[in-house]
Scaffold this active site. Structure first.
Site, short mmCIF file in Angstrom:
data_model
loop_
_atom_site.label_atom_id
_atom_site.label_comp_id
_atom_site.label_asym_id
_atom_site.label_seq_id
_atom_site.Cartn_x
_atom_site.Cartn_y
_atom_site.Cartn_z
CB CYS A 132 -48.01 -49.22 14.56
SG CYS A 132 -46.24 -49.32 14.21
CE LYS A 223 -43.09 -55.85 9.08
NZ LYS A 223 -42.72 -55.55 10.49
CG HIS A 252 -45.27 -44.57 14.71
ND1 HIS A 252 -44.21 -44.52 15.59
CD2 HIS A 252 -45.44 -45.89 14.39
CE1 HIS A 252 -43.76 -45.75 15.79
NE2 HIS A 252 -44.49 -46.59 15.09
#
Length: 350
Positions: A132, A223, A252
């Site tokens: 994400c 990641k 976020h």
């Protein structure tokens, strides 16, 4: 109503937070569906979920569940994806996987449609949806990269607890209530549910998302580093990340510093590029205190960018603030946009 000329779509992990968001987003975007199959573990099987005007019963996932499925949208954890994705592909489905199971597999495209939809042509049955935090960052960086080149990225994330699941959201709420009422509360979920130690998230910031690797970075940070290079097809790109969990339910935020290939640029140049970029909303009027925030990004499809400043020492350096709904663009929406792109490119057939 389901469409006679649509596709047979399966949602794996339908009862989870992202699975439910996928179902809602399929409906919102009027995705062409002739049949919708909802799948979960045995524990959640039997749950009824609404899609448009129909109540659909969630079934326990077995390999035979994918017979006749055209597109399978997975969001049930990496181990489930590793168990069932190949079963779905063998039965003719294209899998769009929302876990980390296949992201760095060189045979699997890792796709953000605004950035690298062309990679969908290389798929061999499985397509990976990125992390994400990576999605929202590369969506904002790609138009800048195309226009001005890109040499270096340093990102610090401020991530919502919904990224850790429903239990983390509940822990935040329970902790906040306990602290405000002078009660004891023992954390059990964050930073990592399976970890030896758990820390308070309410009224706190935890500089750990996922477990640590041998190099001192967490898996979440690695990641972002590795996925950014793969999606942007820039293995030489310098990327560093620090990922922090905040007591925010959804949305976020990221502070991103970039160094570009040119030293003659001004903030206005980045504004012009971003204002025309697909999926990007520019919110950058500091004199009026207008800038992206999680509270105003929730429920919105776009990635929001603001606080763009030129570095005071490095002529090619710029700072920016990037915010997105991590359950939408960071998960469900990007997954469905991948499926839409498959249809648009003629890569999926009924």
């Amino acid at each position: 109503m389901l469409k006679k000329q649509g596709f047979h779509v399966a949602v794996m992990g339908a009862t989870g937070a992202v699975g439910r968001q996928i179902i809602q987003t399929l409906e919102k975007r009027n995705f062409p569906i002739s049949q919708l199959t909802l799948l979960s573990s045995a524990r959640s099987a039997g749950t009824k979920l609404k899609f448009k005007e129909e109540m659909i019963t969630v079934q326990e996932a077995v390999p035979e569940s994918f017979e006749g499925v055209d597109i399978a949208l997975f969001s049930a954890g990496g181990s489930i994806s590793q168990k069932f994705a190949s079963e779905a592909v063998q039965r003719g489905a294209i899998v769009v996987d929302n876990t980390s199971a296949f992201r760095m597999d060189p045979e699997v495209p890792l796709v953000v449609p605004e950035v690298n939809a062309h990679k969908l042509r290389d798929h061999k049955g499985i397509i990976a949806n990125p992390n994400c935090s990576t999605i929202q960052m590369v969506a904002a960086l790609e138009p800048i990269h195309k226009a001005f080149g890109l040499k270096k990225v340093i990102v610090s994330t401020y991530q919502a607890v919904s990224g850790a699941g429903a239990e983390a959201i509940q822990e935040l709420n329970d902790e906040a209530n306990a602290i405000l009422n002078n009660q004891e509360y023992k954390p059990s979920v964050l930073p990592v549910a399976s970890g030896d130690k758990h820390y308070q998230i309410a009224f706190n910031a935890i500089p750990q998302i996922d477990v640590f690797t041998d190099n001192g970075f967490t898996f979440e940070e690695m990641k972002m580093i590795n996925e950014t290079k793969k999606i942007m097809e820039m293995p030489e790109l310098k990327v560093a990340a620090t990922c922090v969990r905040l007591p925010v339910e959804t949305g976020h935020s990221e502070s991103v510093y970039v160094e570009l290939d040119r030293e003659d640029l001004k903030v206005q140049d980045l504004w012009e590029v971003l204002s025309e970029a697909p999926g990007i909303t520019l919110q950058d009027q500091p004199e009026e205190q207008i800038y992206p925030m999680p509270a105003t990004a929730v429920g919105k499809d776009d990635v929001f960018v603001g606080r763009i400043r030129q570095d005071l020492d490095e002529k090619s350096g710029f700072h920016m603030w990037i915010v997105a709904d991590n359950l939408l663009k960071g998960a469900a929406l990007n997954t469905i946009q991948i499926a839409e792109s498959l249809i648009k490119l003629g890569l999926v057939t009924k």
